[in-house]
Design an enzyme around this catalytic site. Structure first.
Site, PDB file in Angstrom:
ATOM      1  N   GLY A 128      83.831 -12.257  14.640  1.00  0.00           N
ATOM      2  CA  GLY A 128      83.816 -13.122  13.455  1.00  0.00           C
ATOM      3  C   GLY A 128      84.731 -14.314  13.641  1.00  0.00           C
ATOM      4  CG  HIS A 180     106.818 -46.589   8.678  1.00  0.00           C
ATOM      5  ND1 HIS A 180     105.697 -46.292   9.429  1.00  0.00           N
ATOM      6  CD2 HIS A 180     107.737 -47.119   9.522  1.00  0.00           C
ATOM      7  CE1 HIS A 180     105.930 -46.645  10.676  1.00  0.00           C
ATOM      8  NE2 HIS A 180     107.151 -47.152  10.755  1.00  0.00           N
ATOM      9  N   GLY A 229      94.699   2.116 -11.629  1.00  0.00           N
ATOM     10  CA  GLY A 229      94.324   1.802 -13.004  1.00  0.00           C
ATOM     11  C   GLY A 229      92.828   2.046 -13.209  1.00  0.00           C
TER      12      GLY A 229
HETATM   13  C1  LIG Z   1      94.940 -11.482   7.094  1.00  0.00           C
HETATM   14  C2  LIG Z   1      94.730 -12.296   5.846  1.00  0.00           C
HETATM   15  C3  LIG Z   1      95.292 -13.559   5.760  1.00  0.00           C
HETATM   16  C4  LIG Z   1      95.120 -14.325   4.611  1.00  0.00           C
HETATM   17  N1  LIG Z   1      95.694 -15.553   4.558  1.00  0.00           N
HETATM   18  C5  LIG Z   1      95.555 -16.294   3.454  1.00  0.00           C
HETATM   19  C6  LIG Z   1      96.202 -17.558   3.359  1.00  0.00           C
HETATM   20  O1  LIG Z   1      96.897 -17.991   4.282  1.00  0.00           O
HETATM   21  N2  LIG Z   1      96.055 -18.260   2.221  1.00  0.00           N
HETATM   22  C7  LIG Z   1      95.298 -17.799   1.176  1.00  0.00           C
HETATM   23  O2  LIG Z   1      95.174 -18.498   0.163  1.00  0.00           O
HETATM   24  N3  LIG Z   1      94.668 -16.609   1.242  1.00  0.00           N
HETATM   25  C8  LIG Z   1      94.794 -15.847   2.348  1.00  0.00           C
HETATM   26  N4  LIG Z   1      94.197 -14.621   2.400  1.00  0.00           N
HETATM   27  C9  LIG Z   1      93.396 -14.189   1.232  1.00  0.00           C
HETATM   28  C10 LIG Z   1      94.320 -13.687   0.115  1.00  0.00           C
HETATM   29  O3  LIG Z   1      95.107 -12.643   0.586  1.00  0.00           O
HETATM   30  C11 LIG Z   1      93.485 -13.251  -1.086  1.00  0.00           C
HETATM   31  O4  LIG Z   1      92.625 -14.295  -1.481  1.00  0.00           O
HETATM   32  C12 LIG Z   1      94.397 -12.909  -2.250  1.00  0.00           C
HETATM   33  O5  LIG Z   1      95.292 -11.892  -1.916  1.00  0.00           O
HETATM   34  C13 LIG Z   1      93.564 -12.492  -3.473  1.00  0.00           C
HETATM   35  O6  LIG Z   1      94.435 -12.191  -4.508  1.00  0.00           O
HETATM   36  P1  LIG Z   1      94.029 -11.150  -5.645  1.00  0.00           P
HETATM   37  O7  LIG Z   1      95.205 -11.110  -6.567  1.00  0.00           O
HETATM   38  O8  LIG Z   1      92.713 -11.480  -6.204  1.00  0.00           O
HETATM   39  O9  LIG Z   1      93.868  -9.734  -4.912  1.00  0.00           O
HETATM   40  P2  LIG Z   1      94.751  -8.924  -3.882  1.00  0.00           P
HETATM   41  O10 LIG Z   1      95.813  -9.726  -3.274  1.00  0.00           O
HETATM   42  O11 LIG Z   1      93.796  -8.234  -2.993  1.00  0.00           O
HETATM   43  O12 LIG Z   1      95.496  -7.854  -4.799  1.00  0.00           O
HETATM   44  C14 LIG Z   1      94.815  -6.855  -5.451  1.00  0.00           C
HETATM   45  C15 LIG Z   1      95.783  -5.715  -5.738  1.00  0.00           C
HETATM   46  O13 LIG Z   1      95.143  -4.813  -6.627  1.00  0.00           O
HETATM   47  C16 LIG Z   1      95.487  -3.495  -6.275  1.00  0.00           C
HETATM   48  N5  LIG Z   1      94.470  -2.630  -6.856  1.00  0.00           N
HETATM   49  C17 LIG Z   1      93.121  -2.641  -6.623  1.00  0.00           C
HETATM   50  N6  LIG Z   1      92.495  -1.756  -7.423  1.00  0.00           N
HETATM   51  C18 LIG Z   1      93.460  -1.178  -8.180  1.00  0.00           C
HETATM   52  C19 LIG Z   1      93.434  -0.207  -9.180  1.00  0.00           C
HETATM   53  N7  LIG Z   1      92.304   0.354  -9.625  1.00  0.00           N
HETATM   54  N8  LIG Z   1      94.630   0.150  -9.737  1.00  0.00           N
HETATM   55  C20 LIG Z   1      95.788  -0.381  -9.322  1.00  0.00           C
HETATM   56  N9  LIG Z   1      95.859  -1.329  -8.373  1.00  0.00           N
HETATM   57  C21 LIG Z   1      94.707  -1.724  -7.817  1.00  0.00           C
HETATM   58  C22 LIG Z   1      95.514  -3.520  -4.763  1.00  0.00           C
HETATM   59  O14 LIG Z   1      96.314  -2.464  -4.273  1.00  0.00           O
HETATM   60  C23 LIG Z   1      96.147  -4.900  -4.510  1.00  0.00           C
HETATM   61  O15 LIG Z   1      97.538  -4.799  -4.405  1.00  0.00           O
HETATM   62  C24 LIG Z   1      94.363 -13.821   3.521  1.00  0.00           C
HETATM   63  C25 LIG Z   1      93.808 -12.543   3.589  1.00  0.00           C
HETATM   64  C26 LIG Z   1      93.988 -11.780   4.723  1.00  0.00           C
HETATM   65  C27 LIG Z   1      93.396 -10.406   4.779  1.00  0.00           C
END
Ligand SMILES: Cc1cc2nc3c(=O)[nH]c(=O)nc-3n(C[C@H](O)[C@H](O)[C@H](O)COP(=O)(O)OP(=O)(O)OC[C@H]3O[C@@H](n4cnc5c(N)ncnc54)[C@H](O)[C@@H]3O)c2cc1C
Length: 470
Positions: free
Chosen positions: A184, A449, A117
């Site tokens: 990290g 409990h 997008g």
């Molecule tokens: C290994 C790992 C474990 C995690 N575990 C946890 C957990 O246990 N609990 C928790 O709360 N959080 C966890 N997180 C963090 C969590 O995944 C993120 O905070 C969350 O996914 C953020 O959601 P979001 O919708 O902002 O973005 P995202 O989930 O990153 O989704 C963004 C989406 O946008 C799409 N996108 C980006 N740019 C474009 C574009 N220009 N056009 C079309 N599509 C696009 C991407 O492909 C993606 O699918 C974890 C992260 C990782 C990496």
């Protein structure tokens, strides 16, 4: 090419974007979703929360079967690992979960477009194919950016997702490594380090700071580090990785003391780079559309998630606040409710955080260090799981509940838990704090409990006056 006009075009189907899309459709908006991945659910469902928790659960059961059942009188032959089945199951869990989102989109009549997008201007989004050509041009009253985040790179260390992996590669290893070095000591690194340690790897964690899990209450962190070290994780704190050479059999890391000094080398089969995540804004066309960023490179929004351009909103990892799935979802709901004229609001101060290791670590609200820095007079109520009957019956007595309350008003300001079920228990604290509960309020609630949540009641009683069972 689509030539419909939408009320809302959401860019990114992670937990922020997909939840916002569903809520917007429930509120009567005509919604389009643009996602470049082949499946919905974003980082969280595809390569984050869900696959990591599937591996944590499987590896936890393997560990229990191998080490923890004898105490209960259950004697098994040493369990064998069917690695292929373990990874297959993880894939199935991800598949079912991402398909669940596709089902919800169909149910809520959300139109989806696969591609990148790009915002051309307020009210106009192009969907680009892999070749960069425009596949669809969407007209819309509102645009919601939910493009999430990506792995922060480490200078001198190139991720190849084979021997030097990001969290995504660490969820897909072809076999259990002999020696895994995690760079990290944050939440993701410790969760994935725990998975591979339980499955048989030697795990070394290298951290720049002289502590693990920055931002977590100090007392909890100290206890947590001891617990992980007992399980076999080795920590190299106050150290920075400056170079990685993957040309040989494994990887040779050059490591220096963070404060300066002589470098040494560390040999690893696999290196997991896990130093954090940064907002993902590439290809969105923000500059041309006039969308401003904060100093830290996140999309700047006002209290209603509107960017510097009217009609363009942003939520989740790409804006300020904790980078967590549930925070992204709450942002999404509040944002679209505000767009339709309701009063959406998210309290970022009370977003719970959980580390899904064993023991788990969970917290909500302020740490002791934050209260001290802010000059707030506070009192502490602590209760160890060793004193909790259900925890004893479960054979899970590691850890404690710590309640921090205002010294004058008794209002609960922070709750910190380290224990087997900390992640589930923290919901009670979040709920109570959303309603501005005092420690006495929590302490006077009748808790069933025997449940591990009685430790929360007792810690609250300890903060207010005195615990009964200590
Ligand atoms: C290994 C790992 C474990 C995690 N575990 C946890 C957990 O246990 N609990 C928790 O709360 N959080 C966890 N997180 C963090 C969590 O995944 C993120 O905070 C969350 O996914 C953020 O959601 P979001 O919708 O902002 O973005 P995202 O989930 O990153 O989704 C963004 C989406 O946008 C799409 N996108 C980006 N740019 C474009 C574009 N220009 N056009 C079309 N599509 C696009 C991407 O492909 C993606 O699918 C974890 C992260 C990782 C990496």
């Amino acid at each position: 090419m689509a030539n419909e006009t939408f009320d809302l075009v959401v860019i990114g189907a992670g937990p922020g974007g997909y939840v916002a899309a569903i809520r917007a459709a429930q509120l009567g908006m005509k919604v389009a979703m643009v996602e470049k991945r082949a499946t919905f659910g974003g980082t969280c469902l595809n390569v984050g929360c869900i696959p990591s928790k599937a591996l944590l659960q499987s590896s936890h059961l393997f560990e229990e079967a191998g080490h923890d059942l004898a105490e209960h009188g259950i004697v098994l032959a040493p369990p064998k690992l069917n690695f292929g089945q373990l990874m297959k199951r993880k894939g199935e869990v991800v598949d079912a979960t991402t398909k669940g989102v596709a089902f919800l989109f169909r149910k809520n009549k959300i139109t989806s477009f696969q591609g990148t997008g790009r915002i051309d201007k307020a009210g106009a989004v192009s969907v680009l194919g892999d070749d960069g050509a425009v596949k669809d041009a969407l007209a819309t009253k509102n645009i919601l950016i939910a493009s999430g985040s990506e792995v922060t790179p480490l200078p001198g260390v190139t991720v190849d997702e084979k021997k030097i992996v990001s969290s995504t590669g660490a969820l897909e290893l072809a076999e259990v490594p002999k020696h895994l070095v995690v760079v990290g000591a944050g939440i993701i690194g410790l969760e994935l380090g725990s998975v591979w340690r339980r499955l048989g790897a030697e795990v070394t964690v290298i951290e720049f700071l002289d502590r693990i899990t920055p931002g977590v209450d100090d007392e909890v962190t100290r206890h947590f580090q001891r617990a992980l070290a007992k399980q076999g994780l080795t920590f190299k704190l106050g150290s920075k990785v400056t170079k990685a050479d993957a040309s040989g059999q494994g990887v040779t890391l050059t490591v220096e003391p963070a404060k300066g000094g002589a470098a040494e080398t560390v040999q690893a089969d696999i290196v997991l780079v896990c130093i954090g995540r940064r907002p993902f804004i590439e290809g969105l066309g923000l500059e041309k559309a006039g969308v401003k960023l904060t100093e830290r490179g996140r999309i700047a929004v006002d209290a209603h998630f509107q960017t510097s351009v009217p009609g363009i909103y942003a939520i989740g990892d790409v804006i300020d606040g904790p980078m967590l799935a549930h925070k992204a979802s709450e942002d999404g709901v509040a944002c679209v409710e505000t767009i339709v004229g309701q009063k959406g609001h998210v309290n970022w101060e009370l977003v719970p955080s959980i580390i899904y290791t064993q023991p788990e670590v969970a917290w909500v609200g302020k740490t002791e260090e934050q209260l001290k820095a802010a000059g707030v007079a506070y009192k502490i109520g602590k209760y160890p799981f060793t004193a909790d009957p259900r925890s004893r019956a479960n054979g899970a007595t590691e850890g404690f509940v710590k309640v921090l309350a205002d010294k004058v008003t008794d209002k609960v300001l922070g709750v910190h838990i380290i224990g087997a079920e900390a992640g589930t228990m923290i919901a009670e604290a979040g709920m109570a704090m959303e309603f501005s509960a005092s420690a006495e309020d929590i302490g006077r609630v009748c808790h069933a409990h025997p449940t591990v949540n009685e430790a929360m009641k007792e810690a609250a009683l300890a903060a207010w006056d005195k615990p009964i069972h200590l």
